[in-house]
Design a protein around this motif. Sequence first.
Motif, PDB file in Angstrom:
ATOM      1  N   VAL A 167       0.309  -6.027  -0.992  1.00 31.90           N
ATOM      2  CA  VAL A 167      -0.436  -5.829  -2.041  1.00 31.90           C
ATOM      3  C   VAL A 167       0.395  -5.953  -3.315  1.00 31.90           C
ATOM      4  O   VAL A 167      -0.009  -6.367  -4.290  1.00 31.90           O
ATOM      5  CB  VAL A 167      -0.867  -4.206  -1.931  1.00 31.90           C
ATOM      6  N   THR A 227      -6.930  -0.942   1.387  1.00 36.85           N
ATOM      7  CA  THR A 227      -6.258  -0.685   0.070  1.00 36.85           C
ATOM      8  C   THR A 227      -6.223   0.477  -0.601  1.00 36.85           C
ATOM      9  O   THR A 227      -5.087   0.944  -0.954  1.00 36.85           O
ATOM     10  CB  THR A 227      -6.942  -1.795  -0.813  1.00 36.85           C
ATOM     11  N   ARG A 240       2.268   4.993  -3.848  1.00 34.73           N
ATOM     12  CA  ARG A 240       2.460   6.127  -4.808  1.00 34.73           C
ATOM     13  C   ARG A 240       3.458   7.209  -3.962  1.00 34.73           C
ATOM     14  O   ARG A 240       4.291   7.553  -5.022  1.00 34.73           O
ATOM     15  CB  ARG A 240       1.039   6.943  -5.198  1.00 34.73           C
ATOM     16  N   ARG A 247      -0.160  -8.510  -6.305  1.00 35.10           N
ATOM     17  CA  ARG A 247      -0.239  -8.178  -7.787  1.00 35.10           C
ATOM     18  C   ARG A 247       0.961  -8.909  -8.685  1.00 35.10           C
ATOM     19  O   ARG A 247       0.537  -9.414  -9.673  1.00 35.10           O
ATOM     20  CB  ARG A 247       0.223  -6.676  -7.730  1.00 35.10           C
ATOM     21  N   ASP A 290       6.293   1.048 -10.733  1.00 33.42           N
ATOM     22  CA  ASP A 290       5.820   1.465  -9.559  1.00 33.42           C
ATOM     23  C   ASP A 290       5.790   0.318  -8.553  1.00 33.42           C
ATOM     24  O   ASP A 290       6.414   0.325  -7.350  1.00 33.42           O
ATOM     25  CB  ASP A 290       4.339   1.841  -9.607  1.00 33.42           C
ATOM     26  N   ASP A 291       5.342  -0.870  -8.896  1.00 33.94           N
ATOM     27  CA  ASP A 291       5.415  -1.939  -7.634  1.00 33.94           C
ATOM     28  C   ASP A 291       6.827  -2.327  -7.494  1.00 33.94           C
ATOM     29  O   ASP A 291       7.222  -2.603  -6.425  1.00 33.94           O
ATOM     30  CB  ASP A 291       4.660  -3.320  -8.300  1.00 33.94           C
ATOM     31  N   HIS A 296       3.648   0.284 -15.017  1.00 30.87           N
ATOM     32  CA  HIS A 296       2.907  -0.574 -13.963  1.00 30.87           C
ATOM     33  C   HIS A 296       3.938  -1.315 -13.186  1.00 30.87           C
ATOM     34  O   HIS A 296       3.820  -1.284 -11.787  1.00 30.87           O
ATOM     35  CB  HIS A 296       1.692  -1.244 -14.806  1.00 30.87           C
ATOM     36  N   ALA A 327       1.374  -2.765   2.517  1.00 32.48           N
ATOM     37  CA  ALA A 327       1.869  -2.236   0.818  1.00 32.48           C
ATOM     38  C   ALA A 327       2.571  -3.267   0.044  1.00 32.48           C
ATOM     39  O   ALA A 327       2.270  -3.544  -0.816  1.00 32.48           O
ATOM     40  CB  ALA A 327       2.514  -1.229   0.813  1.00 32.48           C
ATOM     41  N   ASP A 336      -2.440   1.993  -1.357  1.00 31.61           N
ATOM     42  CA  ASP A 336      -2.118   2.419  -2.679  1.00 31.61           C
ATOM     43  C   ASP A 336      -1.783   3.929  -2.652  1.00 31.61           C
ATOM     44  O   ASP A 336      -0.512   4.386  -3.277  1.00 31.61           O
ATOM     45  CB  ASP A 336      -3.503   2.574  -3.551  1.00 31.61           C
TER      46      ASP A 336
END
Length: 192
Positions: free
Chosen positions: A63, A12, A20, A67, A105-106, A102, A60, A16
């Motif tokens: 993840v 993770t 980024r 989320r 970014d995803d 937030h 990724a 992450d």
Amino acid sequence: MPRKVDHQQRRTLIADALMRVAADQGLEAVSLRHVATEAGVSAGMVQHYFRTKDEMMAFALSVVRERSQVRVADAVAGLGENPSPRLLLRTMIAALLPLDEHTRDDGRVALAFLAYTAVRPSAAASLREDTAQLAAFIASVLPSNDAAAAAGLLALMEGLGVYLLGGQYTAEQALDALDAHLDLLFGAPTTS
């Protein structure tokens, strides 16, 4: 005694860092070296957990998917029992749209992954399954139970996401467009 390593936590951490790099510089900048630097680990550690860029990208995306599922579940839970189908769909789609920093970014990572799969169709297998499941659910909630209408709503959601990420639409404009489309599918809400 050897130190116990939490492999999921390390994966993770690396994912992450990958997200980024992808969100800030695009997928073309994603490499084992760049991800290792961003994560503050060695390139060898990244290779230990992800043998290829495809494996890093798939993790990724998983993840981001997790989320998104949590955001949707939390948003839907806030509706209480038996929300109207229109409100349920609006809430779900709004939770999936990149409406704040937030979620942007995803959204950038998801969009980058979509572009990545355009040239690597084998990497898109999980996306095809997720899309098919979401489209089937949406169709089941629509008054017409129409698969084509569900596909159109998904396409609207993706297009709104792209426009939000590119800055062509504000959150308010995107939600207004979503509401207008839902009005077409469900009928305009009546005001008393």
